[in-house]
Design an enzyme around this catalytic site. Structure first.
Site, PDB file in Angstrom:
ATOM      1  N   CYS A  48      19.284  -4.363  -9.704  1.00  0.00           N
ATOM      2  CA  CYS A  48      19.513  -3.330 -10.722  1.00  0.00           C
ATOM      3  C   CYS A  48      20.966  -2.830 -10.675  1.00  0.00           C
ATOM      4  O   CYS A  48      21.869  -3.562 -11.032  1.00  0.00           O
ATOM      5  CB  CYS A  48      18.502  -2.203 -10.550  1.00  0.00           C
ATOM      6  SG  CYS A  48      18.368  -1.158 -12.014  1.00  0.00           S
ATOM      7  N   HIS A  82      13.181  -5.291 -10.695  1.00  0.00           N
ATOM      8  CA  HIS A  82      12.953  -4.848  -9.312  1.00  0.00           C
ATOM      9  C   HIS A  82      11.843  -5.659  -8.644  1.00  0.00           C
ATOM     10  O   HIS A  82      10.686  -5.219  -8.619  1.00  0.00           O
ATOM     11  CB  HIS A  82      12.579  -3.361  -9.301  1.00  0.00           C
ATOM     12  CG  HIS A  82      13.717  -2.446  -9.627  1.00  0.00           C
ATOM     13  ND1 HIS A  82      14.536  -1.917  -8.659  1.00  0.00           N
ATOM     14  CD2 HIS A  82      14.176  -1.996 -10.817  1.00  0.00           C
ATOM     15  CE1 HIS A  82      15.452  -1.147  -9.240  1.00  0.00           C
ATOM     16  NE2 HIS A  82      15.260  -1.186 -10.539  1.00  0.00           N
ATOM     17  N   GLU A  99      11.233  -5.926  -5.605  1.00  0.00           N
ATOM     18  CA  GLU A  99      10.679  -5.165  -4.471  1.00  0.00           C
ATOM     19  C   GLU A  99       9.554  -4.220  -4.901  1.00  0.00           C
ATOM     20  O   GLU A  99       8.695  -3.860  -4.102  1.00  0.00           O
ATOM     21  CB  GLU A  99      11.791  -4.385  -3.742  1.00  0.00           C
ATOM     22  CG  GLU A  99      12.228  -3.064  -4.365  1.00  0.00           C
ATOM     23  CD  GLU A  99      13.055  -3.215  -5.643  1.00  0.00           C
ATOM     24  OE1 GLU A  99      13.337  -4.356  -6.057  1.00  0.00           O
ATOM     25  OE2 GLU A  99      13.409  -2.172  -6.231  1.00  0.00           O
TER      26      GLU A  99
END
Ligand code: MN
Length: 261
Positions: free
Chosen positions: A128, A230, A232
């Site tokens: 990001c 993202h 994660e």
């Protein structure tokens, strides 16, 4: 009998040496983020661990010697997400009214860290804001605000859904890191951004785009790359769809570590 025991001893020694070197998990420096200058969100930490790496948070600093010491120790750098980047200072544009919060100290720290890490040859993954900074550091530009600047953009890039839930699709460039790692040319990703890469930095390749053309991933080479979404957010919440991204990154860090000896 004596000769046999020598051969056995050599075999056991080399086996244990091999196991030791193969078992070493690479150390991944995670850039500090959010309001606390010495902490990073646990989602990044969990994802690196799940992929076999050992995460350590790099506290914010603009002290070159401190950063050099840290960079001499780690085997890879993960740049985390966060606030907007100062457009005037880093890519020569006046701030638009829709420009968000800027954290000058973090901008400076992040840019130093990226520059020094890439110069050193460390594997680096930017997520990001991390991806956007990677682009800016090497001479690229950003959309400060997609809704007011990207005329053809129609996709909702600030989703109102959990981070482990993908809301828009991306098309993935054949032969790119993302394509090799995920084994697909299409994925559904989460989206929490109003800024994005506009002009990729010289030498960078676009590796993924949303349906409205907004860039969702770039790579400099086989070990320096950035993603707008993202991964994660999925991995830390038990969805391993994007775990191969972290496994690939940790593998690159492992290669870097082996090369240090
Ligand atoms: Mn998006």
């Amino acid at each position: 009998m004596k000769r046999l025991s020598i051969i056995l001893a050599v075999a056991i020694l080399s086996l244990s040496f091999f196991q030791e070197s193969a078992a070493k998990s690479p150390l991944i420096g995670v850039s500090a983020s959010e309001n606390s200058p010495a902490a990073a969100p646990s989602t990044y930490i969990k994802s690196i661990r799940k992929a076999g790496g050992v995460p350590v948070v790099i506290p914010m600093t603009t002290d070159k010697e401190q950063l050099e010491k840290i960079l001499a120790t780690v085997d890879g750098i993960l740049m985390t997400g966060g606030e907007d980047i100062d457009p005037l200072k880093y890519y020569g544009e006046e701030p638009l009214r829709a420009q968000g919060e800027i954290v000058p100290y973090r901008d400076e720290f992040d840019c130093m860290l990226i520059k020094m890490a890439v110069e050193k040859g460390l594997p680096l993954l930017g997520i990001c804001r991390g991806e956007q900074l990677l682009n800016v550091v090497f001479g690229g530009t950003l959309y400060q605000d997609i809704p007011s600047q990207a005329k053809d953009s129609y996709v909702k890039h600030r989703q109102q859904a959990p981070s482990s839930y993908g809301t828009h699709s991306i098309s993935i460039e054949k032969g790119s890191i993302l394509n090799k790692v995920l084994g697909t040319e299409r994925a559904v990703v989460n989206s929490f951004h109003h800024q994005a890469v506009k002009d990729p930095a010289p030498g960078f390749k676009v590796i993924a785009r949303a349906a409205d053309g907004i860039i969702e991933g770039i790579q400099m080479n086989e070990k320096v790359f950035g993603l707008q979404f993202h991964p994660e957010g999925f991995v830390a919440n038990g969805d391993d769809t994007f775990l191969p991204i972290f496994q690939y990154f940790v593998e690159k860090a492992n290669e870097y570590q082996s090369g240090k000896k």
